[in-house]
Scaffold this active site. Structure first.
Site, short mmCIF file in Angstrom:
data_model
loop_
_atom_site.label_atom_id
_atom_site.label_comp_id
_atom_site.label_asym_id
_atom_site.label_seq_id
_atom_site.Cartn_x
_atom_site.Cartn_y
_atom_site.Cartn_z
N GLY A 47 34.56 44.54 31.07
CA GLY A 47 35.92 44.08 31.29
C GLY A 47 36.28 43.00 30.28
O GLY A 47 35.39 42.39 29.67
N GLN A 52 40.86 35.88 26.71
CA GLN A 52 39.59 35.82 25.98
C GLN A 52 39.76 36.12 24.49
O GLN A 52 38.87 35.81 23.70
CB GLN A 52 38.56 36.79 26.59
CG GLN A 52 38.09 36.36 27.97
CD GLN A 52 37.09 37.35 28.53
OE1 GLN A 52 37.47 38.38 29.08
NE2 GLN A 52 35.81 37.06 28.36
N CYS A 100 29.50 37.25 31.25
CA CYS A 100 30.86 37.17 30.71
C CYS A 100 30.77 37.10 29.20
O CYS A 100 29.93 36.38 28.67
CB CYS A 100 31.55 35.93 31.26
SG CYS A 100 33.23 35.73 30.64
N LEU A 101 31.64 37.86 28.52
CA LEU A 101 31.62 37.86 27.06
C LEU A 101 31.97 36.48 26.49
O LEU A 101 31.65 36.19 25.34
CB LEU A 101 32.59 38.91 26.52
CG LEU A 101 32.22 40.37 26.87
CD1 LEU A 101 33.32 41.32 26.46
CD2 LEU A 101 30.90 40.76 26.24
N HIS A 142 36.52 38.97 38.81
CA HIS A 142 36.05 38.24 37.63
C HIS A 142 37.15 38.21 36.55
O HIS A 142 37.46 37.14 36.01
CB HIS A 142 34.77 38.90 37.10
CG HIS A 142 34.26 38.30 35.83
ND1 HIS A 142 33.05 37.66 35.74
CD2 HIS A 142 34.80 38.24 34.57
CE1 HIS A 142 32.87 37.23 34.50
NE2 HIS A 142 33.91 37.57 33.77
N GLU A 143 37.73 39.39 36.25
CA GLU A 143 38.73 39.44 35.17
C GLU A 143 39.99 38.68 35.55
O GLU A 143 40.56 37.98 34.71
CB GLU A 143 39.06 40.90 34.81
CG GLU A 143 37.89 41.71 34.25
CD GLU A 143 37.10 41.01 33.16
OE1 GLU A 143 37.70 40.23 32.38
OE2 GLU A 143 35.88 41.23 33.08
N HIS A 146 40.03 35.00 34.95
CA HIS A 146 40.35 34.55 33.59
C HIS A 146 41.83 34.21 33.44
O HIS A 146 42.20 33.42 32.57
CB HIS A 146 39.99 35.64 32.57
CG HIS A 146 38.53 35.71 32.22
ND1 HIS A 146 37.88 34.71 31.54
CD2 HIS A 146 37.60 36.67 32.44
CE1 HIS A 146 36.61 35.06 31.35
NE2 HIS A 146 36.41 36.25 31.90
NI NI Z 1 34.53 37.20 31.79
#
Ligand code: NI
Length: 178
Positions: A47, A52, A100-101, A142-143, A146
């Site tokens: 995701g 991000q 997480c990226l 989670h997404e 953000h």
């Molecule tokens: Ni993330």
């Protein structure tokens, strides 16, 4: 289409409240979404949220066919979700590992609502409404976090289960770093 740099934790742009999207089906929106998919796929992520890559809009993408790190994970359909609203369907909480990226190289156990409804729009402005549980519910929460400036380490409650991925999971493929 292009792969973007993913902002990392500590960058103040990850802490903002994202703005709602007001125009759908535009070339500019199509470009951001295509770039997000390129960026997510290049990083082997499940995701990605627009903040991000430095775009402060209420836009997330997620989905995967098979998760190399967790072969038991149920596939999640590839989804574009705009201006999302999440509603709890139960007060049950489930704990599981997340990465997480924007926090590369780490994993932590995060408590999440186990069953949620999410509503929003796709890139054409068509409404989306799904009731989900398990990993699907987790990735959406989670997404969407953000979009309100929350990164998963802020939700970790037990720091004995937070650490470097290669130490926690020595068997894991180091390229699978979502
Ligand atoms: Ni993330």
């Amino acid at each position: 289409m292009s792969v973007h740099e993913i902002l990392r934790m500590g960058d103040p742009r990850l802490l903002r409240q994202a703005e709602p999207i007001t125009e759908f089906n535009t070339p500019a929106l199509d470009t951001v979404i295509a770039d997000m998919f390129d960026t997510m796929h290049a990083a082997n992520g499940a995701g990605l949220a627009a903040p991000q890559i430095g775009v402060n809009s209420q836009l997330v993408i997620f989905g995967f066919k098979q998760n190399a790190g967790d072969p038991d994970a149920v596939p999640v359909p590839e989804t574009v979700l705009i201006n999302p609203v999440i509603t709890l369907l139960s007060k049950d909480i489930e704990e599981n590992w997340e990465g997480c990226l924007s926090v590369p190289g780490f994993r932590g156990v995060v408590p999440r609502w186990s069953q949620v409804r999410y509503e929003g729009f796709d890139q054409f402005g068509n409404p989306i409404r799904r009731e989900v549980d398990g990993f699907h519910a987790r990735v959406v929460q989670h997404e969407c976090d953000h979009l309100i400036g929350v990164l998963y380490p802020m939700r970790v409650t037990d720091f004995s289960r937070f650490g470097f991925t290669d130490i926690l999971f020595p068997e894991r493929d180091p390229n699978d770093d979502d």
